[in-house]
Design an enzyme around this catalytic site. Sequence first.
Site, mmCIF file in Angstrom:
data_model
loop_
_atom_site.group_PDB
_atom_site.id
_atom_site.type_symbol
_atom_site.label_atom_id
_atom_site.label_comp_id
_atom_site.label_asym_id
_atom_site.label_seq_id
_atom_site.Cartn_x
_atom_site.Cartn_y
_atom_site.Cartn_z
ATOM 1 N N ASP A 206 50.684 46.222 37.120
ATOM 2 C CA ASP A 206 50.082 46.192 38.547
ATOM 3 C C ASP A 206 50.668 45.163 39.439
ATOM 4 O O ASP A 206 50.438 43.719 39.278
ATOM 5 C CB ASP A 206 48.502 45.787 38.387
ATOM 6 C CG ASP A 206 47.893 46.090 39.753
ATOM 7 O OD1 ASP A 206 48.671 46.005 41.037
ATOM 8 O OD2 ASP A 206 46.708 46.207 39.818
ATOM 9 N N HIS A 211 48.245 39.477 44.354
ATOM 10 C CA HIS A 211 48.112 38.616 43.155
ATOM 11 C C HIS A 211 49.214 37.750 42.710
ATOM 12 O O HIS A 211 49.044 37.054 41.775
ATOM 13 C CB HIS A 211 47.847 39.603 42.043
ATOM 14 C CG HIS A 211 46.667 40.598 42.320
ATOM 15 N ND1 HIS A 211 45.485 40.295 42.853
ATOM 16 C CD2 HIS A 211 46.634 42.076 42.522
ATOM 17 C CE1 HIS A 211 44.792 41.356 42.751
ATOM 18 N NE2 HIS A 211 45.501 42.315 42.925
ATOM 19 N N ILE A 226 44.945 36.038 44.272
ATOM 20 C CA ILE A 226 43.542 36.216 43.483
ATOM 21 C C ILE A 226 43.990 37.033 42.392
ATOM 22 O O ILE A 226 44.877 37.439 42.101
ATOM 23 C CB ILE A 226 42.641 36.937 44.128
ATOM 24 C CG1 ILE A 226 42.843 38.351 44.746
ATOM 25 C CG2 ILE A 226 42.184 36.187 45.364
ATOM 26 C CD1 ILE A 226 41.766 39.172 45.368
ATOM 27 N N GLY A 229 41.148 42.628 40.030
ATOM 28 C CA GLY A 229 39.987 43.002 39.744
ATOM 29 C C GLY A 229 39.734 43.513 38.375
ATOM 30 O O GLY A 229 38.842 43.411 37.389
#
Length: 307
Positions: A206, A211, A226, A229
């Site tokens: 990903d 991120h 961040i 998820g």
Amino acid sequence: MASIDPEVALAYKFPEVSFAYDERDVALYALGVGACGTDAVDDKELHFVHHIDGQRHIKALPTFVSLFPLKNSNGRGIVNVPGIHFDESLLLHGQQYIEIYKPIPSCATVVNKVKVAGLHDKGKATILEIETTTHLKDSGEVLCMNRSTIFLRGAGGFSDSSRPYSYTTYPANQISRISIPDSAPSAVYEDPIQQSQALLYRLSGDYNPLHSDPMIAQVAGFTRPILHGLCTLGFAARAVIKSFGNGDPAAVQNIFGRFLLHVYPGETLVTEMWLDGQRVQYQAKVKERNRAVLSGYVLLKHSPSSL
């Protein structure tokens, strides 16, 4: 400009995607969701990354399969669907539902079959549900199913507001209602998230720059990149398996997670769990901000007393 054409979207036949993975991918994912992060010889987690006690293969965490839909995406977790056009910066991953039909092998060649499982006009937003069923290539056996619920902000209003468009392919009661109990949790598990956690997790496929790239994270309204998820979901599911499955990934049947808030690498994730028969309801919080970031449940194949 955002636009939704339900007929075009639902008529689209997604190409089947075949891919292989091996033990290196399985181990890298386990490290990416914190396995052995505080104890490199943890007897309930070492088998996710190392052949212990003569086992021929390492074991795959059930949430490893949450990576499979990425094979149909653009490398940033976004699946292109004809008839659905939106601003990618306004996309939110709302929920993830996973069904496991057999133990996940640590190396295999598999095939993804994808369909639109839901499309809903919510006025200011559209909810898109993408379902990915993964089969073993040689035998054709169904291994697992992922359903990703995506909120496309600013892309709603494509139907009559008095009768908003809503399409779904699965029963409404398939996913249990989430209601966090008032009682004390049956178990609590605390996990430090390393500063490099998102950088490690992204190596599993990903590559969304939100991120990893500080500038893109700031444009999106965050002080720094961040955590993914689905990485947070992996942490929470790992906590459940360790607390109620004795570290055995084969104990898990279904996993559901609703993403509530972002997590920053370097924070501490506290997963509170409530056992109800075979169902473990959980809520993950960030300790430093005392904010809930994820809630959901894990359905075990057996109640923990019989494991």
